[in-house]
Design a protein around this motif. Structure first.
Motif, PDB file in Angstrom:
ATOM      1  N   GLU A 138      -5.634  -4.029   1.188  1.00 16.33           N
ATOM      2  CA  GLU A 138      -6.927  -3.357   1.384  1.00 16.33           C
ATOM      3  C   GLU A 138      -7.070  -2.103   0.543  1.00 16.33           C
ATOM      4  O   GLU A 138      -8.109  -1.876  -0.099  1.00 16.33           O
ATOM      5  CB  GLU A 138      -7.096  -3.022   2.862  1.00 16.33           C
ATOM      6  N   ASP A 139      -6.037  -1.256   0.475  1.00 21.82           N
ATOM      7  CA  ASP A 139      -6.153   0.022  -0.215  1.00 21.82           C
ATOM      8  C   ASP A 139      -6.282  -0.139  -1.724  1.00 21.82           C
ATOM      9  O   ASP A 139      -6.810   0.745  -2.399  1.00 21.82           O
ATOM     10  CB  ASP A 139      -4.927   0.904   0.091  1.00 21.82           C
ATOM     11  N   GLY A 140      -5.818  -1.238  -2.217  1.00 23.44           N
ATOM     12  CA  GLY A 140      -5.815  -1.380  -3.671  1.00 23.44           C
ATOM     13  C   GLY A 140      -7.088  -1.963  -4.242  1.00 23.44           C
ATOM     14  O   GLY A 140      -7.384  -1.730  -5.421  1.00 23.44           O
ATOM     15  N   ALA A 141      -7.899  -2.714  -3.453  1.00 28.47           N
ATOM     16  CA  ALA A 141      -9.035  -3.405  -4.053  1.00 28.47           C
ATOM     17  C   ALA A 141     -10.296  -3.327  -3.204  1.00 28.47           C
ATOM     18  O   ALA A 141     -11.246  -4.070  -3.453  1.00 28.47           O
ATOM     19  CB  ALA A 141      -8.668  -4.874  -4.278  1.00 28.47           C
ATOM     20  N   SER A 142     -10.364  -2.440  -2.234  1.00 28.45           N
ATOM     21  CA  SER A 142     -11.545  -2.383  -1.361  1.00 28.45           C
ATOM     22  C   SER A 142     -12.705  -1.685  -2.057  1.00 28.45           C
ATOM     23  O   SER A 142     -12.528  -0.798  -2.883  1.00 28.45           O
ATOM     24  CB  SER A 142     -11.207  -1.649  -0.061  1.00 28.45           C
ATOM     25  N   VAL A 143     -13.935  -2.114  -1.673  1.00 31.42           N
ATOM     26  CA  VAL A 143     -15.164  -1.554  -2.216  1.00 31.42           C
ATOM     27  C   VAL A 143     -16.029  -1.116  -1.037  1.00 31.42           C
ATOM     28  O   VAL A 143     -16.238  -1.874  -0.089  1.00 31.42           O
ATOM     29  CB  VAL A 143     -15.915  -2.587  -3.084  1.00 31.42           C
ATOM     30  N   VAL A 166       7.373  -3.175  -7.948  1.00 32.50           N
ATOM     31  CA  VAL A 166       6.343  -3.565  -8.926  1.00 32.50           C
ATOM     32  C   VAL A 166       5.328  -2.434  -9.086  1.00 32.50           C
ATOM     33  O   VAL A 166       5.191  -1.567  -8.218  1.00 32.50           O
ATOM     34  CB  VAL A 166       5.623  -4.849  -8.458  1.00 32.50           C
ATOM     35  N   PRO A 167       4.600  -2.421 -10.235  1.00 30.54           N
ATOM     36  CA  PRO A 167       3.579  -1.376 -10.465  1.00 30.54           C
ATOM     37  C   PRO A 167       2.453  -1.482  -9.432  1.00 30.54           C
ATOM     38  O   PRO A 167       2.099  -2.561  -8.970  1.00 30.54           O
ATOM     39  CB  PRO A 167       3.077  -1.669 -11.876  1.00 30.54           C
ATOM     40  N   TYR A 168       1.885  -0.298  -9.090  1.00 31.03           N
ATOM     41  CA  TYR A 168       0.781  -0.245  -8.133  1.00 31.03           C
ATOM     42  C   TYR A 168      -0.502  -0.697  -8.813  1.00 31.03           C
ATOM     43  O   TYR A 168      -0.554  -0.903 -10.027  1.00 31.03           O
ATOM     44  CB  TYR A 168       0.660   1.179  -7.575  1.00 31.03           C
ATOM     45  N   TYR A 169      -1.584  -0.850  -8.084  1.00 36.03           N
ATOM     46  CA  TYR A 169      -2.838  -1.386  -8.619  1.00 36.03           C
ATOM     47  C   TYR A 169      -3.462  -0.452  -9.654  1.00 36.03           C
ATOM     48  O   TYR A 169      -4.120  -0.903 -10.588  1.00 36.03           O
ATOM     49  CB  TYR A 169      -3.835  -1.619  -7.470  1.00 36.03           C
ATOM     50  N   HIS A 170      -3.288   0.834  -9.502  1.00 33.36           N
ATOM     51  CA  HIS A 170      -3.819   1.792 -10.468  1.00 33.36           C
ATOM     52  C   HIS A 170      -2.868   2.978 -10.523  1.00 33.36           C
ATOM     53  O   HIS A 170      -2.211   3.339  -9.548  1.00 33.36           O
ATOM     54  CB  HIS A 170      -5.238   2.250 -10.088  1.00 33.36           C
ATOM     55  N   SER A 177       0.832  -1.203   0.000  1.00 30.68           N
ATOM     56  CA  SER A 177       0.000   0.000   0.000  1.00 30.68           C
ATOM     57  C   SER A 177       0.864   1.250   0.000  1.00 30.68           C
ATOM     58  O   SER A 177       1.919   1.299   0.652  1.00 30.68           O
ATOM     59  CB  SER A 177      -0.911   0.007   1.232  1.00 30.68           C
ATOM     60  N   MET A 178       0.392   2.269  -0.707  1.00 36.77           N
ATOM     61  CA  MET A 178       1.141   3.516  -0.777  1.00 36.77           C
ATOM     62  C   MET A 178       1.084   4.294   0.542  1.00 36.77           C
ATOM     63  O   MET A 178       1.845   5.239   0.735  1.00 36.77           O
ATOM     64  CB  MET A 178       0.607   4.388  -1.914  1.00 36.77           C
ATOM     65  N   ARG A 179       0.187   3.923   1.437  1.00 35.00           N
ATOM     66  CA  ARG A 179       0.095   4.599   2.716  1.00 35.00           C
ATOM     67  C   ARG A 179       1.216   4.203   3.679  1.00 35.00           C
ATOM     68  O   ARG A 179       1.445   4.883   4.675  1.00 35.00           O
ATOM     69  CB  ARG A 179      -1.251   4.297   3.384  1.00 35.00           C
ATOM     70  N   VAL A 180       1.895   3.097   3.385  1.00 30.87           N
ATOM     71  CA  VAL A 180       2.974   2.631   4.251  1.00 30.87           C
ATOM     72  C   VAL A 180       4.211   3.479   4.009  1.00 30.87           C
ATOM     73  O   VAL A 180       4.553   3.814   2.852  1.00 30.87           O
ATOM     74  CB  VAL A 180       3.267   1.141   3.996  1.00 30.87           C
ATOM     75  N   ASN A 181       4.902   3.827   5.069  1.00 28.28           N
ATOM     76  CA  ASN A 181       6.084   4.667   4.979  1.00 28.28           C
ATOM     77  C   ASN A 181       7.181   3.989   4.154  1.00 28.28           C
ATOM     78  O   ASN A 181       7.460   2.804   4.306  1.00 28.28           O
ATOM     79  CB  ASN A 181       6.600   4.973   6.398  1.00 28.28           C
ATOM     80  N   LEU A 223     -11.919  -9.462   3.644  1.00 25.97           N
ATOM     81  CA  LEU A 223     -11.577  -8.526   4.709  1.00 25.97           C
ATOM     82  C   LEU A 223     -12.603  -7.395   4.723  1.00 25.97           C
ATOM     83  O   LEU A 223     -12.913  -6.824   3.675  1.00 25.97           O
ATOM     84  CB  LEU A 223     -10.172  -7.965   4.490  1.00 25.97           C
ATOM     85  N   ILE A 224     -13.124  -7.095   5.887  1.00 24.48           N
ATOM     86  CA  ILE A 224     -14.146  -6.062   6.039  1.00 24.48           C
ATOM     87  C   ILE A 224     -13.667  -5.036   7.067  1.00 24.48           C
ATOM     88  O   ILE A 224     -13.371  -5.386   8.213  1.00 24.48           O
ATOM     89  CB  ILE A 224     -15.495  -6.653   6.494  1.00 24.48           C
ATOM     90  N   LYS A 225     -13.600  -3.792   6.623  1.00 23.39           N
ATOM     91  CA  LYS A 225     -13.360  -2.678   7.538  1.00 23.39           C
ATOM     92  C   LYS A 225     -14.710  -2.033   7.804  1.00 23.39           C
ATOM     93  O   LYS A 225     -15.336  -1.468   6.889  1.00 23.39           O
ATOM     94  CB  LYS A 225     -12.388  -1.667   6.938  1.00 23.39           C
ATOM     95  N   ALA A 226     -15.178  -2.116   9.046  1.00 25.85           N
ATOM     96  CA  ALA A 226     -16.531  -1.707   9.375  1.00 25.85           C
ATOM     97  C   ALA A 226     -16.526  -0.388  10.141  1.00 25.85           C
ATOM     98  O   ALA A 226     -15.769  -0.212  11.105  1.00 25.85           O
ATOM     99  CB  ALA A 226     -17.214  -2.786  10.212  1.00 25.85           C
ATOM    100  N   TYR A 227     -17.373   0.525   9.672  1.00 29.81           N
ATOM    101  CA  TYR A 227     -17.647   1.767  10.392  1.00 29.81           C
ATOM    102  C   TYR A 227     -19.033   1.633  11.015  1.00 29.81           C
ATOM    103  O   TYR A 227     -19.963   1.134  10.374  1.00 29.81           O
ATOM    104  CB  TYR A 227     -17.624   2.976   9.452  1.00 29.81           C
ATOM    105  N   GLY A 228     -19.176   2.068  12.242  1.00 29.78           N
ATOM    106  CA  GLY A 228     -20.463   1.888  12.881  1.00 29.78           C
ATOM    107  C   GLY A 228     -20.672   2.798  14.068  1.00 29.78           C
ATOM    108  O   GLY A 228     -19.812   3.609  14.444  1.00 29.78           O
ATOM    109  N   ILE A 229     -21.834   2.655  14.667  1.00 34.08           N
ATOM    110  CA  ILE A 229     -22.215   3.408  15.856  1.00 34.08           C
ATOM    111  C   ILE A 229     -22.126   2.459  17.046  1.00 34.08           C
ATOM    112  O   ILE A 229     -22.863   1.471  17.111  1.00 34.08           O
ATOM    113  CB  ILE A 229     -23.643   3.971  15.719  1.00 34.08           C
ATOM    114  N   ARG A 230     -21.197   2.752  17.939  1.00 41.24           N
ATOM    115  CA  ARG A 230     -21.061   1.933  19.130  1.00 41.24           C
ATOM    116  C   ARG A 230     -21.921   2.510  20.249  1.00 41.24           C
ATOM    117  O   ARG A 230     -21.888   3.715  20.513  1.00 41.24           O
ATOM    118  CB  ARG A 230     -19.605   1.873  19.595  1.00 41.24           C
ATOM    119  N   ILE A 231     -22.691   1.650  20.894  1.00 37.41           N
ATOM    120  CA  ILE A 231     -23.583   2.058  21.970  1.00 37.41           C
ATOM    121  C   ILE A 231     -23.010   1.561  23.290  1.00 37.41           C
ATOM    122  O   ILE A 231     -22.760   0.370  23.454  1.00 37.41           O
ATOM    123  CB  ILE A 231     -25.007   1.500  21.758  1.00 37.41           C
TER     124      ILE A 231
END
Length: 479
Positions: free
Chosen positions: A180-185, A161-165, A129-133, A318-326
């Motif tokens: 994750e950064d290259g193919a997440s939806v 190697v070439p990046y995903y896009h 991932s390009m976010r890694v230092n 792999l799922i990165k979930a955003y949500g409301i924690r109660i």
């Protein structure tokens, strides 16, 4: 002749006298003396301070704080939650089993409102991932084989190697690919989430008072199947809509569903057990707990993965979930009348009223024009007789003030006392007796000068021979 004893140095003698004086003063007894001061301003200040102290204890301490009660804070509590509802995303229908984490129904749970999905991840090699230092590179020389970045996604192979896009390049790694950064939806689940219902079952117990209560009304007509919470009409129907909780917390639901956040549902059980149990009711409040205006720490998200096999190889989504924690937070306080705290606070109130006397005495002895006269009237030094008289009526009359004895100096040296007493008598014989004046005059009570026959430091002593015969028949009659 015997040799004369050497005299001690002057400093040693002074130290001994000081020590004897301190030791003698240690055993002195002090008692208040009441003086009536005819001063309107000072009297108004005195009564005003007393009134303020009295109002503080009556209104705030006893009425607001209820300090006459024995109290217990932090009730024993249990919380069970249950979420119901379905929602849609771009690709599927989501039910409770998928968007509530964890599913056990505890006091802390999360409702997923948005996800970033990285499907078909398998073990292999791919671009970092390009976010890694220091992950970007131009050639293989920029990538060190075997290097492992704790914030990265795998072990570097040493290839660039070439990046995903795009036209960028990054170092190749061995791990779960693609990263994750290259193919997440992204998928949004919050379209119908405001209508999710949350049942909050709460029961509390105060062990000191053996009091228990719950937040659900005991009815057998299926009341919970068709009710939702209302603060007035349905207080004991703890079923809340998620949109209502977010609204009461002062948040925008759409923004919160995209970034995630933490909402606290606070249940407060403040119970006055001197009243009936029906007066002990839960109070609900809602507020956001994560720092909304701090970008580095606001929001809420977490990751999890679902594993399966394709052609014998392990694959995961792999799922990165955003949500409301109660967070369900329960606190409260119970109080019941008790004699001990009542007596303690009453004693404190009565003692605090003396602050007015202390303040007025300080003003009287410091800033008033006749402060020296007041000081002389307020502080007297009285010595007890060295030998008790032989007649108990005389002694009792002396104590009650019916037959005042002649003064004599407070000194332990009999010779010095006799000398001062004789000197006082000689002065008294030289001065004509004072002209009688009315005893009811205020000036006589307030600024009466000390007797000329007795100098400063004179006090009550053993009665003389002539005092054994009482002349106050009324005083003996009172005895």
């Amino acid at each position: 002749m015997a040799a004369a004893e050497p005299k001690p140095p002057a400093g040693v003698a002074a130290a001994r006298r000081l020590a004897r004086g301190c030791w003698s003063a240690f055993w002195d007894y002090e008692t208040p003396k009441v003086i009536v001061v005819k001063n309107r301003r000072l009297g108004v200040m005195y009564r005003s301070v007393q009134l303020l102290i009295l109002l503080y204890f009556v209104w705030y301490v006893f009425i607001v704080q209820k300090s006459y009660q024995d109290s217990e804070t932090g009730p024993e509590s249990s919380v069970i939650t249950k979420v119901k509802g379905i929602t849609l995303s771009e690709h599927k229908v989501w039910d409770v089993e998928e968007y509530v984490k964890p599913p056990e129904g505890g006091s802390v749970f999360s409702i997923i409102t948005r996800i970033e999905v990285t499907p078909f991840q398998s073990l292999g090699t791919c671009a970092e991932s390009m976010r890694v230092n220091s992950a970007t590179c131009d050639s293989d020389e920029d990538c060190v084989a075997g290097q492992l970045d704790m914030l990265g996604n795998g072990l570097r192979t040493g290839r660039c190697v070439p990046y995903y896009h795009g036209s960028s390049k990054t170092c190749e790694v061995t791990g779960w690919c693609p990263v994750e950064d290259g193919a997440s939806v992204s998928q949004f689940l919050g379209k119908m989430a405001p209508n999710f219902t949350i049942l909050v079952k709460n029961s509390i117990h105060y062990p000191k008072f053996q009091f228990s209560k719950g937040n659900i009304e005991h009815r057998k007509d299926g009341y919970l199947k068709h009710c939702t919470f209302h603060e007035v009409s349905d207080l004991y129907c703890p079923i809340f809509k998620l949109g209502y909780i977010v609204e009461q917390a002062g948040e925008n639901f759409t923004e919160l569903a995209h970034t995630g956040g933490v909402i606290g549902v606070i249940i407060n059980w403040d119970c006055d057990l001197d009243l009936s149990a029906s007066k002990c009711n839960p109070k609900y409040s809602f507020r956001r707990l994560d720092p909304k205006h701090v970008p580095a720490s606001s929001g809420y998200n977490f990751r999890f993965a679902k594993y399966y096999k394709i052609n014998g190889s392990t694959t995961r989504t792999l799922i990165k979930a955003y949500g409301i924690r109660i967070d369900i937070i329960v606190h409260g306080q119970a109080g019941k009348f008790s004699l001990i705290p009542t007596i303690i606070n009453l004693a404190t109130a009565l003692t605090s009223i003396g602050v007015g006397s202390f303040l007025c005495d300080w003003i009287l002895l410091t800033f008033m024009n006749k402060n020296k006269v007041y000081s002389h009237k307020k502080f007297d030094k009285v010595c007890t007789p060295r030998h008790s008289s032989g007649s108990w009526p005389v002694t009792l009359a002396l104590v009650l003030g019916q037959a005042p004895p002649p003064p004599y100096p407070c000194s332990t040296d009999p010779g010095e006392a006799g000398h001062l007493q004789g000197e006082g008598q000689s002065q008294e014989g030289a001065v004509p007796p004072p002209r009688p004046r009315p005893t009811s005059a205020p000036s006589e009570q307030m600024v009466d000068a000390p007797s000329r026959g007795a100098g400063p430091g004179l006090c009550a002593s053993q009665p003389s021979q002539q005092d054994y015969t009482l002349t106050d028949a009324r005083g003996l009659a009172q005895l």
